[in-house]
Scaffold this motif. Structure first.
Motif, PDB file in Angstrom:
ATOM      1  N   ASP A 140      -3.137  -7.278  -2.474  1.00 36.87           N
ATOM      2  CA  ASP A 140      -4.806  -7.803  -3.583  1.00 36.87           C
ATOM      3  C   ASP A 140      -4.766  -9.171  -3.240  1.00 36.87           C
ATOM      4  O   ASP A 140      -6.062 -10.145  -3.532  1.00 36.87           O
ATOM      5  N   GLY A 141      -3.767 -10.065  -2.955  1.00 42.54           N
ATOM      6  CA  GLY A 141      -3.323 -11.354  -2.679  1.00 42.54           C
ATOM      7  C   GLY A 141      -3.497 -12.403  -4.060  1.00 42.54           C
ATOM      8  O   GLY A 141      -4.082 -13.826  -3.547  1.00 42.54           O
ATOM      9  N   ASP A 142      -2.852 -11.995  -5.182  1.00 44.97           N
ATOM     10  CA  ASP A 142      -2.349 -12.897  -5.781  1.00 44.97           C
ATOM     11  C   ASP A 142      -1.830 -13.654  -6.615  1.00 44.97           C
ATOM     12  O   ASP A 142      -1.312 -14.108  -7.790  1.00 44.97           O
ATOM     13  N   GLY A 143      -0.574 -12.733  -5.535  1.00 44.13           N
ATOM     14  CA  GLY A 143       0.832 -13.993  -5.533  1.00 44.13           C
ATOM     15  C   GLY A 143       1.704 -12.987  -5.353  1.00 44.13           C
ATOM     16  O   GLY A 143       3.102 -13.396  -6.193  1.00 44.13           O
ATOM     17  N   HIS A 144       1.080 -11.605  -6.026  1.00 44.73           N
ATOM     18  CA  HIS A 144       2.695 -11.025  -7.343  1.00 44.73           C
ATOM     19  C   HIS A 144       2.182  -9.563  -6.779  1.00 44.73           C
ATOM     20  O   HIS A 144       1.336  -9.233  -5.971  1.00 44.73           O
ATOM     21  N   VAL A 145       3.791  -8.550  -7.066  1.00 47.09           N
ATOM     22  CA  VAL A 145       3.554  -7.560  -6.453  1.00 47.09           C
ATOM     23  C   VAL A 145       3.171  -6.711  -7.658  1.00 47.09           C
ATOM     24  O   VAL A 145       4.310  -6.561  -8.153  1.00 47.09           O
ATOM     25  N   TYR A 146       2.444  -6.675  -8.495  1.00 47.89           N
ATOM     26  CA  TYR A 146       2.050  -5.663  -9.267  1.00 47.89           C
ATOM     27  C   TYR A 146       1.621  -3.621  -9.478  1.00 47.89           C
ATOM     28  O   TYR A 146       0.583  -3.708  -8.886  1.00 47.89           O
ATOM     29  N   LEU A 147       3.001  -3.126  -9.076  1.00 51.33           N
ATOM     30  CA  LEU A 147       2.998  -1.771  -8.697  1.00 51.33           C
ATOM     31  C   LEU A 147       2.357  -0.977  -9.525  1.00 51.33           C
ATOM     32  O   LEU A 147       1.428  -0.139  -9.918  1.00 51.33           O
ATOM     33  N   LYS A 148       1.889  -1.595 -11.284  1.00 53.99           N
ATOM     34  CA  LYS A 148       1.249  -0.516 -12.252  1.00 53.99           C
ATOM     35  C   LYS A 148      -0.243  -0.794 -11.699  1.00 53.99           C
ATOM     36  O   LYS A 148      -0.718  -0.250 -12.347  1.00 53.99           O
ATOM     37  N   THR A 149      -0.507  -2.139 -12.075  1.00 49.83           N
ATOM     38  CA  THR A 149      -2.038  -2.207 -11.991  1.00 49.83           C
ATOM     39  C   THR A 149      -3.122  -2.525 -10.926  1.00 49.83           C
ATOM     40  O   THR A 149      -4.202  -2.825 -10.868  1.00 49.83           O
ATOM     41  N   SER A 150      -1.893  -3.271  -9.773  1.00 50.42           N
ATOM     42  CA  SER A 150      -2.951  -2.784  -9.116  1.00 50.42           C
ATOM     43  C   SER A 150      -2.786  -1.819  -7.310  1.00 50.42           C
ATOM     44  O   SER A 150      -1.553  -1.505  -6.775  1.00 50.42           O
ATOM     45  N   ALA A 151      -4.109  -0.785  -7.101  1.00 53.50           N
ATOM     46  CA  ALA A 151      -3.985   0.182  -6.372  1.00 53.50           C
ATOM     47  C   ALA A 151      -3.446  -0.788  -4.400  1.00 53.50           C
ATOM     48  O   ALA A 151      -2.389   0.496  -3.386  1.00 53.50           O
ATOM     49  N   PRO A 152      -3.739  -1.656  -4.312  1.00 61.85           N
ATOM     50  CA  PRO A 152      -3.956  -2.182  -3.218  1.00 61.85           C
ATOM     51  C   PRO A 152      -2.029  -2.711  -2.735  1.00 61.85           C
ATOM     52  O   PRO A 152      -1.286  -2.015  -2.203  1.00 61.85           O
ATOM     53  N   ALA A 190       0.026  -1.276  -4.493  1.00 63.25           N
ATOM     54  CA  ALA A 190       1.168   0.173  -4.082  1.00 63.25           C
ATOM     55  C   ALA A 190       1.265   0.666  -3.346  1.00 63.25           C
ATOM     56  O   ALA A 190       2.027   1.391  -2.537  1.00 63.25           O
ATOM     57  N   LEU A 191       0.293   1.099  -2.744  1.00 65.75           N
ATOM     58  CA  LEU A 191      -0.349   2.080  -1.623  1.00 65.75           C
ATOM     59  C   LEU A 191       0.133   0.240  -0.010  1.00 65.75           C
ATOM     60  O   LEU A 191       0.743   1.755   0.196  1.00 65.75           O
ATOM     61  N   LEU A 192       0.316   0.015   0.175  1.00 66.75           N
ATOM     62  CA  LEU A 192       0.874  -1.179   0.644  1.00 66.75           C
ATOM     63  C   LEU A 192       2.301  -0.679   0.036  1.00 66.75           C
ATOM     64  O   LEU A 192       2.258  -0.774   1.225  1.00 66.75           O
ATOM     65  N   SER A 193       3.308  -1.241  -0.509  1.00 69.05           N
ATOM     66  CA  SER A 193       4.259  -1.129  -0.839  1.00 69.05           C
ATOM     67  C   SER A 193       4.818   0.469  -0.691  1.00 69.05           C
ATOM     68  O   SER A 193       6.118   0.386   0.345  1.00 69.05           O
ATOM     69  N   GLY A 194       4.052   1.633  -0.407  1.00 72.39           N
ATOM     70  CA  GLY A 194       4.313   2.289  -1.254  1.00 72.39           C
ATOM     71  C   GLY A 194       4.482   2.847   0.818  1.00 72.39           C
ATOM     72  O   GLY A 194       5.254   3.374   1.570  1.00 72.39           O
ATOM     73  N   SER A 195       3.496   2.968   1.715  1.00 75.83           N
ATOM     74  CA  SER A 195       3.913   2.881   2.980  1.00 75.83           C
ATOM     75  C   SER A 195       4.841   1.632   3.672  1.00 75.83           C
ATOM     76  O   SER A 195       5.278   2.309   4.908  1.00 75.83           O
ATOM     77  N   ASN A 196       4.970   0.615   3.695  1.00 72.64           N
ATOM     78  CA  ASN A 196       6.012  -0.445   3.777  1.00 72.64           C
ATOM     79  C   ASN A 196       7.733   0.185   3.583  1.00 72.64           C
ATOM     80  O   ASN A 196       8.069   0.748   4.964  1.00 72.64           O
ATOM     81  N   MET A 197       7.315   0.993   2.486  1.00 68.78           N
ATOM     82  CA  MET A 197       8.956   1.722   2.121  1.00 68.78           C
ATOM     83  C   MET A 197       8.946   3.303   3.134  1.00 68.78           C
ATOM     84  O   MET A 197       9.803   3.080   3.359  1.00 68.78           O
ATOM     85  N   LEU A 198       7.970   3.667   2.861  1.00 68.14           N
ATOM     86  CA  LEU A 198       8.210   4.892   4.270  1.00 68.14           C
ATOM     87  C   LEU A 198       7.864   4.783   5.517  1.00 68.14           C
ATOM     88  O   LEU A 198       9.060   5.473   6.400  1.00 68.14           O
ATOM     89  N   SER A 199       7.526   3.593   5.816  1.00 71.41           N
ATOM     90  CA  SER A 199       8.041   3.666   7.560  1.00 71.41           C
ATOM     91  C   SER A 199       9.459   2.807   6.843  1.00 71.41           C
ATOM     92  O   SER A 199       9.722   3.116   8.267  1.00 71.41           O
ATOM     93  N   GLY A 200       9.988   2.077   6.572  1.00 70.58           N
ATOM     94  CA  GLY A 200      11.381   1.942   6.868  1.00 70.58           C
ATOM     95  C   GLY A 200      12.154   3.021   6.139  1.00 70.58           C
ATOM     96  O   GLY A 200      13.305   2.188   7.222  1.00 70.58           O
ATOM     97  N   THR A 225      12.133  -5.637  -1.646  1.00 73.91           N
ATOM     98  CA  THR A 225      12.425  -5.458  -0.177  1.00 73.91           C
ATOM     99  C   THR A 225      11.234  -5.337   0.580  1.00 73.91           C
ATOM    100  O   THR A 225      11.117  -5.311   1.597  1.00 73.91           O
ATOM    101  N   LYS A 226      10.696  -3.918  -0.187  1.00 69.94           N
ATOM    102  CA  LYS A 226       9.608  -3.156   0.689  1.00 69.94           C
ATOM    103  C   LYS A 226       8.179  -3.619  -0.586  1.00 69.94           C
ATOM    104  O   LYS A 226       7.680  -3.184   0.314  1.00 69.94           O
ATOM    105  N   GLY A 227       8.495  -4.446  -1.938  1.00 68.81           N
ATOM    106  CA  GLY A 227       6.943  -5.018  -2.117  1.00 68.81           C
ATOM    107  C   GLY A 227       5.932  -5.921  -1.406  1.00 68.81           C
ATOM    108  O   GLY A 227       6.687  -6.779  -1.007  1.00 68.81           O
TER     109      GLY A 227
END
Length: 389
Positions: free
Chosen positions: A198-210, A212-222, A192-194
């Motif tokens: 980094d624009g690679d077409g996937h949400v990889y929170l384990k390997t991509s800091a961008p 993870a950080l934007l997903s975490g921000s979206n979650m906090l905003s929600g 829901t918040k991922g």
């Protein structure tokens, strides 16, 4: 490190379906999950492949029962987890991902210090993300009848991530409670918040800091983060303060706190915002004004000591000085805390589980009893209070 009660979309009422479908034979339980997944529209081949390696994990259950770290007092916990190395790495990561933090603040209003603190405390900036097989942990905790209403939906969310190519049932690992990635998000949160940062077409929170950080921000905003507002501010308080007006349930405008003699140790008191004055270790220890954004940290983790430490760490990463530890009165050990909770419960207070953890409900009960007994009502339990009870 995160506590068992986890953020976002947690149902407070145990549904009849979840209650009926936990416990019993583990293999039968998994068969029930597979049948439900197919009923939700997932193909049999996909469901079979997803659950093929699912196994019960006793290590997950042991971790679920052992959360003694949250019994530490704030000053001890904060000193343990906020190291100079984490401060230095925070500054380096702030520079390395400067554009990502700028984007997070522009889109969601979440300041970089907050994201850096959560990133550090959750996984040491991605270095320690947990080695529990995520699917096994989720299925194990869904089977365990303590909180199936939380974990059962996460299994099906992981199935959806698997179908999108963002989850490997055999290889995806994370924390014992099923959180994944650098900022530790549950599968349902990722769905829901991922954000693909980094624009690679996937949400990889384990390997991509961008990601993870934007997903975490979206979650906090929600969760209700208020754009551009502060969250915590260390202050000095006068000895003559009415301690019964402190604590998370008592809020005043920053202007009113200033009139009562509360002064900032860093920055300026936000006169137009409501704030609670919190004393993690009583009137003789550190003191903080907790603004509305502080409450959002409790959606991330419900431990008072973790939340206060994370929020304080975020201020340090934003330029605040080291807190003034003061000279707090000695607290209670684990056995004494459980004895205190038992006595408070006997007096009609709702302290939740007798677990030795000084949580919000125990603090409120302590403050009420301090007032009744004519003691300084700063919500910090001492041997003197225990004796009087």
């Amino acid at each position: 490190m995160r506590q068992t009660i986890l953020p976002i979309l947690i149902s407070l009422a145990l549904t009849g379906t979840a209650a009926a479908q936990c416990g019993g034979s583990f293999s039968s339980f998994v068969s029930g999950l597979k049948a439900e997944a197919q009923a939700k529209g997932h193909s049999k081949a996909t469901v079979d492949a997803f659950f093929r390696t699912a196994a019960q994990d006793s290590r997950t259950l042991r971790a679920d029962r052992a959360q003694g770290v949250f019994k530490m007092p704030f000053t001890e916990f904060a000193r343990r987890v906020i190291s100079q190395n984490r401060m230095d790495n925070g500054r380096r990561n702030a520079e390395r991902f400067d554009a990502v933090f700028d984007q997070a603040e522009a889109r969601f209003g979440v300041q970089r210090g907050v994201l850096l603190a959560l990133w550090a405390l959750e996984t040491d900036y991605g270095a320690v993300q947990g080695d529990f097989n995520t699917l096994n942990s989720l299925v194990t905790l869904a089977h365990d009848c303590r909180r199936p209403e939380l974990f059962r939906p996460q299994v099906f969310a992981a199935l959806e991530l698997y179908e999108a190519g963002d989850f490997d049932p055999a290889r995806t690992t994370g924390a014992w409670a099923g959180e994944i990635g650098m900022v530790q998000m549950l599968p349902e949160d990722i769905l829901t918040k991922g954000i693909d940062g980094d624009g690679d077409g996937h949400v990889y929170l384990k390997t991509s800091a961008p990601d993870a950080l934007l997903s975490g921000s979206n979650m906090l905003s929600g969760l209700g983060w208020r754009k551009g507002e502060p969250w915590l501010q260390e202050v000095s308080v006068p000895d003559t303060l009415n301690w019964a007006e402190t604590g998370l349930t008592h809020r005043k405008s920053g202007r009113d706190w200033a009139r009562m003699g509360v002064t900032p140790r860093w920055g300026e008191i936000q006169s137009g915002l409501k704030a609670a004055l919190i004393l993690p270790q009583g009137r003789k220890g550190p003191a903080f004004l907790a603004y509305p954004n502080f409450d959002v940290f409790f959606e991330w983790n419900q431990s008072f000591v973790y939340v206060t430490t994370a929020a304080y760490f975020a201020t340090r990463l934003s330029g605040a000085p080291v807190f003034d530890a003061g000279a707090p009165e000695p607290g209670l050990n684990d056995a004494q805390m459980k004895q205190l909770q038992t006595r408070l419960q006997a007096r009609g207070h709702d302290v939740g589980k007798i677990d030795g953890i000084l949580g919000a409900r125990t603090r409120a009960a302590v403050q009420a009893e301090q007032q009744r007994l004519g003691l300084p009502a700063d919500a910090w339990p001492t041997a003197a209070l225990l004796s009087k009870l």
